[in-house]
Design an enzyme around this catalytic site. Structure first.
Site: not given
Ligand code: 9WN
Length: 459
Positions: A41, A46, A95, A124, A190, A384, A427, A442
């Site tokens: 990421y 947010s 990404y 979010q 998600d 999740w 994470e 993370q």
């Molecule tokens: C999509 C960044 C984000 C978290 C979310 C988590 C995951 C993203 C993804 O990562 O989501 O927004 O690409 O899977 O589910 O809660 O904010 O850490």
């Protein structure tokens, strides 16, 4: 963060863990904002940012404030705080869906003409006011940066108010007190099985062609959503983009419209924090009355979603007109919001401690899995669908403390710190083996560790 005397073993280890957590935040610091994770990421998310600010407050109050300020600089004209602020320096293939994908979808964005887009068009859960309030609390407890924190609250109050007003209006046309989400990504949880039935009803149209990048960053593809789910995620993004991210049009046309109880519970707490901020900055009385009304409406909405059979609070599918009855951590929402009669909260605490959640005897630590192990769609490694998420436990802990359940919160905090003791700051965590999954390093996991560690020291 205070280091501890060497003769004191556990305290020494806590000091060491805090240093490691601070190092994770430093490494992910992009200069005024923090990427959610080193490679998976590379942008600013947010709700991650809000948790990150809570952690940063224990290191540097101004830097913590800057985290929220930089996110709010990208707030949309209608008040929405976008779910991702893109990092222009991130490599193009880092990404998906990235800035190119969202381009030209957002006439309401402050930087709408920017190509590629600066933000995504989703939002979010609103942890931001909670974080902003916490920054001042931490400053006061450390007796450091108090004036900076107060100035920060004065600067961001109106933006936070506009954000909450957006959620109370554009995202709650029914005045139900419950927030409508347009995409599972908005829930932050998600690919939780909470969304399975509602997603099943989404028919993916012709011409969907894209390359997934998320699978390149994890060792085991089963830790990420399955292809079928991902197609629906991307299709929903496509539909939202076609409306120009227009909330009214989405309300009328989208096949996925869900009242999210966990998002709504977080909003109740965030409104409580906003009310405290409004008092600190001496905001107009009218604002304070409005916020009080939002809080009341939020509690009322959550009460309505109580399911006496499952004894949980359930999401509601507006399109299908039915409850979504899966046993996940979101079902415990009244514990997050402090809603409902005391007897109900007591029974939810028992559920939390039962084999449905943290009382499963096979768990590595007594921490609630994101989905109950008894659910047919439970998966201990898929994000999740079962793993334990430290940030959710932070929210739960903090809410329990606010509801006068300090002892229960303490147990959760200590078990969480044991989970994080190896310093990898995963994470999410496999509930039975305790293995860190998804991304290591993370940011939000390191951040909540810092807050918990400070709390332990204060005891
Ligand atoms: C999509 C960044 C984000 C978290 C979310 C988590 C995951 C993203 C993804 O990562 O989501 O927004 O690409 O899977 O589910 O809660 O904010 O850490």
């Amino acid at each position: 963060m205070r280091t501890t005397p060497s003769q004191d073993g556990p305290r020494q280890e806590a000091g060491e863990l805090a240093l490691q957590a601070a190092a994770v935040l430093r490494k992910n610091d992009m200069g005024g904002w923090t990427r959610a994770a080193p490679t998976l990421y590379p942008h600013q998310w947010s709700w991650d940012s809000a948790f990150i600010a809570i952690g940063l407050a224990h290191v540097d109050i101004r830097r913590a404030a800057a985290e929220i300020r930089s996110l709010l600089n990208h707030q949309w004209k209608n008040g929405k705080v976008p779910h991702i602020v893109f990092n222009p320096a991130a490599p193009p293939d880092s990404y998906f869906p990235g800035p190119e994908h969202w381009a030209s979808a957002a006439p309401d964005a402050p930087d709408a003409s920017s190509h590629p887009a600066m933000t995504s068009g989703l939002c979010q859960p609103p942890v931001h006011a909670i974080a902003a309030r916490r920054i001042l609390e931490v400053a006061e407890s450390r007796n450091e940066g108090i004036e900076d924190a107060r100035r920060f609250l004065r600067d961001v109050y109106a933006k936070l108010f506009a954000w909450h007003r957006y959620l109370a209006t554009n995202r709650d046309r029914e005045n139900s007190g419950l927030v409508t989400i347009f995409h599972p990504w908005e829930s932050g949880t998600d690919n939780s099985p909470r969304w399975f039935e509602a997603l099943e009803r989404v028919e993916v149209g012709e011409g969907l062609s894209y390359e997934r990048l998320d699978l390149k960053h994890v060792k085991d593809p089963s830790e990420r959503p399955v292809q079928d789910t991902y197609d629906r995620f991307i299709w929903l993004v496509e539909l939202i983009k076609r409306t120009g991210c227009d909330d009214s049009a989405i309300y009328t046309t989208s096949p996925f419209l869900v009242k999210d109880v966990l998002f709504s519970a977080i909003l109740v707490r965030a409104n409580e924090a906003l009310l405290e901020i409004a008092e600190i900055v001496e905001a107009p009385y009218g604002d304070r009355d409005t916020i009080r009304a939002w809080i009341q409406r939020g509690h009322g909405g959550l009460d309505e979603r109580w399911d006496p059979e499952l004894e949980l609070c359930l999401d509601y599918d507006l399109r299908a007109g039915c409850s979504l009855g899966t046993r996940t951590i979101a079902g415990l929402s009244p514990l997050f919001s402090g809603s409902g009669p005391a007897a109900r909260r007591k029974s939810l605490l028992e559920t939390l401690d039962s084999p449905f959640f943290a009382g499963d005897p096979d768990l590595r630590w007594p921490l609630p899995p994101s989905t109950s192990p008894g659910e047919p769609r439970f998966h201990p490694r898929s994000y999740w669908r079962g793993p334990v998420w430290p940030v959710l436990n932070w929210l739960l802990c903090w809410s329990l403390e606010r509801s006068g359940e300090a002892e229960r919160a303490g147990t959760l905090r200590r078990a969480s710190l044991e989970q994080l003791a190896d310093g990898r700051f995963g994470e999410y965590y496999e509930p039975f083996t305790g293995e860190p999954l998804g991304s290591d390093g993370q940011s939000w996991t390191a951040a909540v560790a810092l807050d918990w560690l400070a709390n332990e020291e204060a005891l």
